[in-house]
Design a protein around this motif. Structure first.
Motif, PDB file in Angstrom:
ATOM      1  N   THR A 111       0.857  -1.177   0.000  1.00  0.00           N
ATOM      2  CA  THR A 111       0.000   0.000   0.000  1.00  0.00           C
ATOM      3  C   THR A 111       0.893   1.228   0.000  1.00  0.00           C
ATOM      4  O   THR A 111       2.078   1.147   0.330  1.00  0.00           O
ATOM      5  CB  THR A 111      -0.954  -0.001   1.222  1.00  0.00           C
ATOM      6  OG1 THR A 111      -1.888   1.055   1.092  1.00  0.00           O
ATOM      7  CG2 THR A 111      -0.191   0.129   2.523  1.00  0.00           C
ATOM      8  N   MET A 112       0.342   2.349  -0.364  1.00  0.00           N
ATOM      9  CA  MET A 112       1.122   3.578  -0.441  1.00  0.00           C
ATOM     10  C   MET A 112       0.626   4.560   0.612  1.00  0.00           C
ATOM     11  O   MET A 112      -0.574   4.667   0.856  1.00  0.00           O
ATOM     12  CB  MET A 112       0.984   4.191  -1.828  1.00  0.00           C
ATOM     13  CG  MET A 112       1.801   5.430  -2.021  1.00  0.00           C
ATOM     14  SD  MET A 112       1.700   6.002  -3.720  1.00  0.00           S
ATOM     15  CE  MET A 112       3.255   5.405  -4.311  1.00  0.00           C
ATOM     16  N   LEU A 113       1.559   5.262   1.237  1.00  0.00           N
ATOM     17  CA  LEU A 113       1.231   6.304   2.201  1.00  0.00           C
ATOM     18  C   LEU A 113       1.528   7.662   1.589  1.00  0.00           C
ATOM     19  O   LEU A 113       2.527   7.823   0.898  1.00  0.00           O
ATOM     20  CB  LEU A 113       2.087   6.167   3.465  1.00  0.00           C
ATOM     21  CG  LEU A 113       1.905   4.925   4.313  1.00  0.00           C
ATOM     22  CD1 LEU A 113       2.915   4.945   5.461  1.00  0.00           C
ATOM     23  CD2 LEU A 113       0.499   4.854   4.863  1.00  0.00           C
ATOM     24  N   ASN A 114       0.685   8.623   1.860  1.00  0.00           N
ATOM     25  CA  ASN A 114       0.947  10.016   1.502  1.00  0.00           C
ATOM     26  C   ASN A 114       1.068  10.782   2.805  1.00  0.00           C
ATOM     27  O   ASN A 114       0.179  10.719   3.653  1.00  0.00           O
ATOM     28  CB  ASN A 114      -0.183  10.597   0.651  1.00  0.00           C
ATOM     29  CG  ASN A 114      -0.232   9.975  -0.714  1.00  0.00           C
ATOM     30  OD1 ASN A 114       0.765   9.942  -1.412  1.00  0.00           O
ATOM     31  ND2 ASN A 114      -1.384   9.447  -1.084  1.00  0.00           N
ATOM     32  N   VAL A 115       2.158  11.498   2.973  1.00  0.00           N
ATOM     33  CA  VAL A 115       2.434  12.196   4.220  1.00  0.00           C
ATOM     34  C   VAL A 115       2.737  13.648   3.921  1.00  0.00           C
ATOM     35  O   VAL A 115       3.488  13.948   2.987  1.00  0.00           O
ATOM     36  CB  VAL A 115       3.640  11.546   4.943  1.00  0.00           C
ATOM     37  CG1 VAL A 115       3.946  12.260   6.231  1.00  0.00           C
ATOM     38  CG2 VAL A 115       3.384  10.071   5.185  1.00  0.00           C
ATOM     39  N   ARG A 116       2.184  14.540   4.717  1.00  0.00           N
ATOM     40  CA  ARG A 116       2.487  15.966   4.574  1.00  0.00           C
ATOM     41  C   ARG A 116       3.511  16.345   5.630  1.00  0.00           C
ATOM     42  O   ARG A 116       3.323  16.077   6.812  1.00  0.00           O
ATOM     43  CB  ARG A 116       1.229  16.803   4.742  1.00  0.00           C
ATOM     44  CG  ARG A 116       0.232  16.580   3.637  1.00  0.00           C
ATOM     45  CD  ARG A 116      -0.954  17.538   3.786  1.00  0.00           C
ATOM     46  NE  ARG A 116      -2.017  17.191   2.896  1.00  0.00           N
ATOM     47  CZ  ARG A 116      -2.090  17.578   1.618  1.00  0.00           C
ATOM     48  NH1 ARG A 116      -1.132  18.319   1.107  1.00  0.00           N
ATOM     49  NH2 ARG A 116      -3.097  17.217   0.864  1.00  0.00           N
TER      50      ARG A 116
ATOM     51  N   THR B  27      11.404   4.834   2.690  1.00  0.00           N
ATOM     52  CA  THR B  27      10.619   3.599   2.775  1.00  0.00           C
ATOM     53  C   THR B  27      11.148   2.704   3.894  1.00  0.00           C
ATOM     54  O   THR B  27      10.369   2.167   4.686  1.00  0.00           O
ATOM     55  CB  THR B  27      10.641   2.852   1.426  1.00  0.00           C
ATOM     56  OG1 THR B  27      10.025   3.695   0.446  1.00  0.00           O
ATOM     57  CG2 THR B  27       9.906   1.521   1.504  1.00  0.00           C
ATOM     58  N   GLN B  28      12.464   2.549   3.971  1.00  0.00           N
ATOM     59  CA  GLN B  28      13.042   1.727   5.043  1.00  0.00           C
ATOM     60  C   GLN B  28      12.726   2.311   6.420  1.00  0.00           C
ATOM     61  O   GLN B  28      12.418   1.575   7.353  1.00  0.00           O
ATOM     62  CB  GLN B  28      14.558   1.625   4.869  1.00  0.00           C
ATOM     63  CG  GLN B  28      14.980   0.782   3.694  1.00  0.00           C
ATOM     64  CD  GLN B  28      16.469   0.900   3.422  1.00  0.00           C
ATOM     65  OE1 GLN B  28      17.009   1.999   3.312  1.00  0.00           O
ATOM     66  NE2 GLN B  28      17.124  -0.243   3.320  1.00  0.00           N
ATOM     67  N   ALA B  29      12.808   3.639   6.544  1.00  0.00           N
ATOM     68  CA  ALA B  29      12.539   4.283   7.831  1.00  0.00           C
ATOM     69  C   ALA B  29      11.085   4.070   8.257  1.00  0.00           C
ATOM     70  O   ALA B  29      10.800   3.727   9.409  1.00  0.00           O
ATOM     71  CB  ALA B  29      12.863   5.774   7.755  1.00  0.00           C
TER      72      ALA B  29
END
Length: 94
Positions: free
Chosen positions: A4-9, A30-32
């Motif tokens: 799944t993909m995350l969008n973060v502001r 991505t690793q973090a």
């Protein structure tokens, strides 16, 4: 494995500084993020730094950040200690 993909502001300067630190350590965003999620899965808890309830650091985090700053900067002629401190705290997200 389904993904799944995350969008973060994020604040732009926070992202740039975080990217710089991760690049220096050889870690991708991505690793973090996967590491954070693994921590939560294994501990069934979020790390303490996530528990403040806001993006503003509490007094304990400010204190820890100030301790990390002690002795790392030599003032050049014309530099102001308060300005230098505020810039470094800002880079730490404090």
């Amino acid at each position: 494995m389904a993904t799944t993909m995350l969008n973060v502001r994020l604040d732009k300067s926070l992202k740039l500084e975080g990217d710089r630190v991760m690049a220096k350590q050889g870690v991708s965003a991505t690793q973090a993020v996967r590491g954070l999620y693994r921590f939560m899965e294994e501990n069934q808890d979020v790390p303490d730094f996530c528990k403040t309830g806001s993006d503003s650091p509490g007094p304990d985090e400010r204190r820890r950040a100030m301790r990390r700053l002690v002795g790392i900067a030599k003032l050049k002629p014309g530099e102001d200690l308060n300005t230098l401190r505020d810039e470094r705290l800002s880079r730490l997200g404090v």
